[in-house]
Design an enzyme around this catalytic site. Structure first.
Site, PDB file in Angstrom:
ATOM      1  N   ASP A  69      33.640  38.148  46.547  1.00  0.00           N
ATOM      2  CA  ASP A  69      34.300  36.974  47.115  1.00  0.00           C
ATOM      3  C   ASP A  69      34.748  37.201  48.554  1.00  0.00           C
ATOM      4  OD1 ASP A  69      36.221  38.822  46.357  1.00  0.00           O
ATOM      5  OD2 ASP A  69      37.105  37.566  44.815  1.00  0.00           O
ATOM      6  N   ASN A 138      46.649  36.869  36.171  1.00  0.00           N
ATOM      7  CA  ASN A 138      46.418  35.712  35.297  1.00  0.00           C
ATOM      8  C   ASN A 138      45.031  35.771  34.637  1.00  0.00           C
ATOM      9  OD1 ASN A 138      44.761  35.179  37.452  1.00  0.00           O
ATOM     10  ND2 ASN A 138      45.588  33.152  37.910  1.00  0.00           N
ATOM     11  N   HIS A 140      42.167  36.362  36.164  1.00  0.00           N
ATOM     12  CA  HIS A 140      41.018  35.938  36.977  1.00  0.00           C
ATOM     13  C   HIS A 140      40.107  37.122  37.314  1.00  0.00           C
ATOM     14  CE1 HIS A 140      43.592  36.694  40.739  1.00  0.00           C
ATOM     15  NE2 HIS A 140      42.457  37.259  41.097  1.00  0.00           N
ATOM     16  N   GLU A 145      39.510  31.364  38.849  1.00  0.00           N
ATOM     17  CA  GLU A 145      40.833  31.172  38.278  1.00  0.00           C
ATOM     18  C   GLU A 145      40.702  30.562  36.879  1.00  0.00           C
ATOM     19  OE1 GLU A 145      43.341  32.408  39.671  1.00  0.00           O
ATOM     20  OE2 GLU A 145      43.458  32.035  41.826  1.00  0.00           O
TER      21      GLU A 145
HETATM   22  C1  GLP Z   1      41.924  39.402  44.109  1.00  0.00           C
HETATM   23  C2  GLP Z   1      40.411  39.581  44.057  1.00  0.00           C
HETATM   24  C3  GLP Z   1      39.955  40.061  42.694  1.00  0.00           C
HETATM   25  C4  GLP Z   1      40.802  41.211  42.235  1.00  0.00           C
HETATM   26  C5  GLP Z   1      42.221  40.744  42.081  1.00  0.00           C
HETATM   27  C6  GLP Z   1      43.170  41.822  41.570  1.00  0.00           C
HETATM   28  O1  GLP Z   1      42.337  38.143  43.760  1.00  0.00           O
HETATM   29  N1  GLP Z   1      39.731  38.389  44.409  1.00  0.00           N
HETATM   30  O2  GLP Z   1      38.588  40.439  42.770  1.00  0.00           O
HETATM   31  O3  GLP Z   1      40.328  41.717  40.999  1.00  0.00           O
HETATM   32  O4  GLP Z   1      42.676  40.327  43.365  1.00  0.00           O
HETATM   33  O5  GLP Z   1      43.552  42.649  42.629  1.00  0.00           O
HETATM   34  P1  GLP Z   1      44.364  43.966  42.532  1.00  0.00           P
HETATM   35  O6  GLP Z   1      43.383  45.016  42.154  1.00  0.00           O
HETATM   36  O7  GLP Z   1      44.913  44.179  43.894  1.00  0.00           O
HETATM   37  O8  GLP Z   1      45.416  43.782  41.502  1.00  0.00           O
END
Ligand code: GLP
Length: 246
Positions: A69, A138, A140, A145
């Site tokens: 993304d 959440n 995702h 989402e």
């Molecule tokens: C972002 C990214 C996800 C990632 C998520 C969790 O929203 N788009 O790909 O998995 O954060 O991030 P973290 O590893 O910092 O908790």
């Protein structure tokens, strides 16, 4: 086939295990197509891979990558863009050919076309061999989402308040007002087509999401649960993230 759940002592062990799996994939197939994620969780894995490449244990010269993304409106020079993150944490430290790294362009003149071109390029490369994922609080995955369709493709998505808050807690953006509200994101259908999926979760903040993803029904309420039926899916957690599944 059921999900292969691996629970390890701590974040460092999770990083090492993920790096082991990526190293094995690249050694078995030097022209592997890898999918990568951003966020805090995979940072240790990227540091491991960079160290192993520097030590001559693994080479990424034949590898192509696709990232999940990118924030809509941020160009790759912006220090909070996911292109910048990937260059900074991994690509600048390994021997991958820069032109084989694919991160969606957040400032593309036609973002819809950018998403379509991304899908077509994955197909042209023969599909993703192994996609590394994180998970949001959440549930995702990428920026899919809750409510995202199981067959969704790469598209423009709107971030939830909870994701905006999580990504502006000081680790990345300093202030929620700085976080773009839209992103380009590979879809759940795009991710599910990878031949192998490796999802990492660390820390007690992820315990509820891990429980919903693994123990709950496959539900739009928890996007990660929609991967449960994938036939080559490894879920690697540390003990804190796994606290509610044992
Ligand atoms: C972002 C990214 C996800 C990632 C998520 C969790 O929203 N788009 O790909 O998995 O954060 O991030 P973290 O590893 O910092 O908790």
């Amino acid at each position: 086939m059921s999900v292969n759940v691996v629970v390890l002592e701590n974040k460092a062990a999770v990083a090492k295990k993920a790096a082991d799996m990526i190293e094995a994939q690249v050694k078995a197939k030097p022209a592997s197509v890898l999918g990568f994620a951003t966020g805090s969780t995979p940072e240790g894995c990227y540091a491991e891979l960079a160290a192993r490449c520097k030590a001559g244990k693994v080479s990424f010269k034949g590898v192509a990558t696709f990232n999940l993304d990118e924030y809509l409106g941020l160009d790759g020079e912006h220090d909070q863009s996911y292109r910048y993150f990937m260059n900074d944490r991994l690509f600048n430290h390994i021997d991958i050919r820069p032109w084989n790294t694919n991160v969606l362009n957040g400032v593309a003149a036609d973002p819809g076309f950018e998403c379509l071109a991304f899908e077509r390029k994955i197909l042209a490369c023969g599909g993703v061999d192994l996609w590394l994922l994180g998970i949001g609080n959440n549930g995702h995955i990428a920026f899919n989402e809750p409510g995202s369709a199981p067959d969704s493709r790469t598209r423009i998505v709107r971030l939830t308040e909870s994701t905006i808050k999580a990504n502006s807690d000081g680790r990345f953006f300093k202030n929620p007002l700085e976080v773009p509200h839209y992103a380009l994101s590979a879809g759940i259908g795009t991710i599910r087509e990878a031949r192998e999926i490796v999802l990492l979760a660390t820390g007690d903040g992820k315990a509820d999401a891990v429980k919903a993803a693994l123990k709950g029904p496959m539900s739009l309420d928890c996007p990660a649960s929609l991967l449960q039926k994938h036939d080559n899916f490894t879920f690697i957690c540390d003990k804190a993230a796994a606290a509610k599944i044992s």
